[in-house]
Design an enzyme around this catalytic site. Structure first.
Site, PDB file in Angstrom:
ATOM      1  N   CYS A  75       0.893  -1.233  -0.087  1.00 18.05           N
ATOM      2  CA  CYS A  75      -0.035   0.031  -0.259  1.00 18.05           C
ATOM      3  C   CYS A  75       0.888   1.061  -0.017  1.00 18.05           C
ATOM      4  O   CYS A  75       1.745   1.374   0.908  1.00 18.05           O
ATOM      5  CB  CYS A  75      -1.032   0.088   1.056  1.00 18.05           C
ATOM      6  SG  CYS A  75      -1.916   1.555   1.461  1.00 18.05           S
ATOM      7  N   HIS A 167      -2.820  -3.994 -10.872  1.00 15.51           N
ATOM      8  CA  HIS A 167      -3.484  -2.908 -11.246  1.00 15.51           C
ATOM      9  C   HIS A 167      -4.141  -3.143 -12.686  1.00 15.51           C
ATOM     10  O   HIS A 167      -3.290  -3.630 -13.528  1.00 15.51           O
ATOM     11  CB  HIS A 167      -2.682  -1.600 -10.848  1.00 15.51           C
ATOM     12  CG  HIS A 167      -2.246  -1.395  -9.644  1.00 15.51           C
ATOM     13  ND1 HIS A 167      -3.172  -0.636  -8.929  1.00 15.51           N
ATOM     14  CD2 HIS A 167      -1.272  -1.735  -8.824  1.00 15.51           C
ATOM     15  CE1 HIS A 167      -2.695  -0.342  -7.805  1.00 15.51           C
ATOM     16  NE2 HIS A 167      -1.495  -1.189  -7.811  1.00 15.51           N
ATOM     17  N   GLU A 216     -10.710   0.671  -5.767  1.00 14.86           N
ATOM     18  CA  GLU A 216      -9.592  -0.289  -5.296  1.00 14.86           C
ATOM     19  C   GLU A 216     -10.322  -1.641  -4.899  1.00 14.86           C
ATOM     20  O   GLU A 216     -11.407  -1.717  -4.486  1.00 14.86           O
ATOM     21  CB  GLU A 216      -9.234   0.348  -3.755  1.00 14.86           C
ATOM     22  CG  GLU A 216      -7.943   1.222  -3.884  1.00 14.86           C
ATOM     23  CD  GLU A 216      -7.346   1.526  -2.692  1.00 14.86           C
ATOM     24  OE1 GLU A 216      -7.220   0.606  -2.091  1.00 14.86           O
ATOM     25  OE2 GLU A 216      -6.977   2.587  -2.588  1.00 14.86           O
ATOM     26  N   CYS A 225      -4.650   6.398  -4.334  1.00 13.78           N
ATOM     27  CA  CYS A 225      -3.781   5.127  -4.098  1.00 13.78           C
ATOM     28  C   CYS A 225      -2.438   5.206  -4.723  1.00 13.78           C
ATOM     29  O   CYS A 225      -2.283   5.417  -5.904  1.00 13.78           O
ATOM     30  CB  CYS A 225      -4.721   4.080  -5.295  1.00 13.78           C
ATOM     31  SG  CYS A 225      -4.345   2.312  -5.116  1.00 13.78           S
ATOM     32  N   GLY A 228      -1.417   2.433  -7.006  1.00  9.93           N
ATOM     33  CA  GLY A 228      -2.173   2.548  -8.476  1.00  9.93           C
ATOM     34  C   GLY A 228      -1.510   3.778  -9.027  1.00  9.93           C
ATOM     35  O   GLY A 228      -1.496   3.687 -10.409  1.00  9.93           O
TER      36      GLY A 228
HETATM   37  N1  API Z   1      -4.663   2.225  -1.061  1.00 12.79           N
HETATM   38  C1  API Z   1      -3.294   1.615  -1.556  1.00 12.79           C
HETATM   39  C2  API Z   1      -3.654   0.292  -2.370  1.00 12.79           C
HETATM   40  C3  API Z   1      -4.454  -0.875  -1.612  1.00 12.79           C
HETATM   41  C4  API Z   1      -4.310  -1.798  -2.425  1.00 12.79           C
HETATM   42  C5  API Z   1      -5.265  -2.716  -1.978  1.00 12.79           C
HETATM   43  N2  API Z   1      -6.704  -2.414  -2.301  1.00 12.79           N
HETATM   44  C6  API Z   1      -5.237  -4.118  -2.734  1.00 12.79           C
HETATM   45  O1  API Z   1      -4.212  -4.273  -3.327  1.00 12.79           O
HETATM   46  O2  API Z   1      -5.921  -4.968  -2.421  1.00 12.79           O
HETATM   47  C7  API Z   1      -2.135   2.494  -1.976  1.00 12.79           C
HETATM   48  O3  API Z   1      -2.258   3.511  -1.464  1.00 12.79           O
HETATM   49  O4  API Z   1      -1.488   1.635  -2.635  1.00 12.79           O
END
Ligand code: API
Length: 284
Positions: A75, A167, A216, A225, A228
Site C-alpha cells: 500500500c 492494477h 480499489e 492509491c 495505483g
Molecule cells: N490504497 C493503497 C492500495 C491498496 C491496495 C489494495 N486495495 C489491494 O491491493 O488489495 C495504496 O495507496 O497503494
C-alpha cells in the site's frame, strides 16, 4: 478490549493503524477487525486497517487489510504513513529505513523531524508486467499493454501492472466521464484476474501530468492509491504518454503524488502523510 490506534491518511486514503509492538491481536481476528474499524457508523471509519509489525528482514513490517477484510500485499499511501509514524515515534534511528511488506521490502526516506514528518519518499521497487505476475489469465510471460479487454459490452484498452498488487489501467479522454462506478466493481472481481484487481482510469494532461481515479480491490472508490499512481505512471510510459526518469505529477482526487520510473527500473513515490486521530477503540 481497548485497542490503541492512530488514524492516518495519504491524500485522503485513510487507514486505522495499529502498532503491534504494543498490542497483541489474534491472526484469526484480523479480517473481521479491519471490517469493524473501517465501518464509519459502528467503527472508526477508514479505507481499511494497517498493522505496524516487528520484522526479521527490515526495520519494521506493514500489513494492509482492505475495508472488506481482505488482505492486500502492499500500500503506497500506507507505506508513507507507516514511515512517518515509526520515525516520529523514534522506532527507527535514521531518516532512511526499510519496511517489510508481503510484496517485498521497500526503502523509505522521511522528510522532516521526529516532531513532524511532512512527506515521505518510497522506493516502491520494480513493477512487474507479465500476466503471471499480475496475475491475469492468458500466456504467462506476455505483458498487457493497451490490449483490448471486453467488459460490460464495451471494449477497453487495458494495461496491466503489478506493484506487488494488481492494477488495471485504462486511459480516458475526460476523467470526469470515467466509468469508475460502472466498471470498477465488475472488473475488480473479473475472473480473468484470479486475485482480483485495483481498477484505475487516467486522463493524460501532458508528458509530466495526469488525472487519476481508482476503484480499489476490497475498498471501492478511494481518494487516492499510491501503488495505483505508480502503476498508472508505468502504464503511461509503456504507452509513450510519458518518459522514464521524469518526475510525473499524478493528480488524484485527494491530492498530488510525484512519481518517477527511473532507468534503473525502480519506481519512486513522494507524497504527504497526515495523522488525524490517536485514540482507543473499544472492542467487545
Ligand atoms: N490504497 C493503497 C492500495 C491498496 C491496495 C489494495 N486495495 C489491494 O491491493 O488489495 C495504496 O495507496 O497503494
Amino acid at each position: 478490549m481497548r485497542i490503541p490506534f492512530t488514524k492516518m491518511h495519504g491524500l485522503g486514503n485513510s487507514y486505522i493503524y495499529i502498532n503491534l509492538f504494543n498490542v497483541t491481536l489474534k491472526e484469526e481476528e484480523l479480517s473481521d477487525l479491519a471490517k469493524e474499524l473501517s465501518n464509519p457508523n459502528t467503527g472508526i471509519g477508514s479505507d481499511g486497517m494497517i498493522l505496524i509489525t516487528p520484522s526479521q528482514s527490515s526495520d519494521v513490517g506493514m500489513r494492509i487489510f482492505n475495508k472488506d477484510g481482505s488482505e492486500g500485499k502492499t500500500c503506497g499511501n500506507g507505506l508513507r504513513c507507516v514511515a512517518k509514524y515509526v520515525f516520529e515515534n523514534e522506532m527507527v534511528k535514521t531518516s532512511i529505513f526499510q519496511i517489510e511488506t508481503k510484496a517485498g521490502n521497500v526503502t523509505a526516506e522521511v522528510h522532516g523531524t521526529t516532531d513532524y514528518v511532512e512527506s515521505v519518499t518510497v522506493d516502491m521497487g520494480v513493477p512487474h508486467l507479465e500476466r503471471q505476475s499480475i496475475p491475469m489469465q492468458g500466456p504467462a510471460s506476455d505483458s498487457v499493454i493497451s490490449e483490448p479487454f471486453d467488459v460490460n459490452g464495451d471494449t477497453l484498452q487495458l494495461t496491466a501492472v503489478s506493484m506487488g498488487n494488481p492494477h488495471a489501467v485504462m486511459f480516458v479522454d475526460d476523467i470526469n466521464q470515467a466509468p469508475l462506478y460502472e466498471l470498477g466493481p465488475v472488473m475488480t472481481k473479473d475472473s480473468r484476474f484470479s486475485e482480483g484487481v485495483n481498477v484505475e482510469f487516467v486522463e493524460i494532461i501532458n508528458k509530466t501530468e495526469m488525472h487519476f481515479r481508482v476503484w480499489e480491490r476490497g475498498s471501492g472508490v478511494t481518494q487516492a492509491c499510491g501503488t495505483g499512481a505508480c502503476a498508472a505512471t508505468v502504464a503511461a510510459i509503456l504507452n509513450e504518454y510519458a518518459e522514464r526518469d521524469q518526475l510525473i505529477t499524478v493528480h488524484l482526487a485527494g491530492g498530488d503524488l510525484f512519481i518517477k520510473w527511473s532507468s534503473d527500473g525502480h519506481v519512486w513515490m513522494t507524497g504527504a502523510a497526515v495523522t488525524t486521530v490517536e485514540g482507543y477503540y473499544n472492542k467487545d
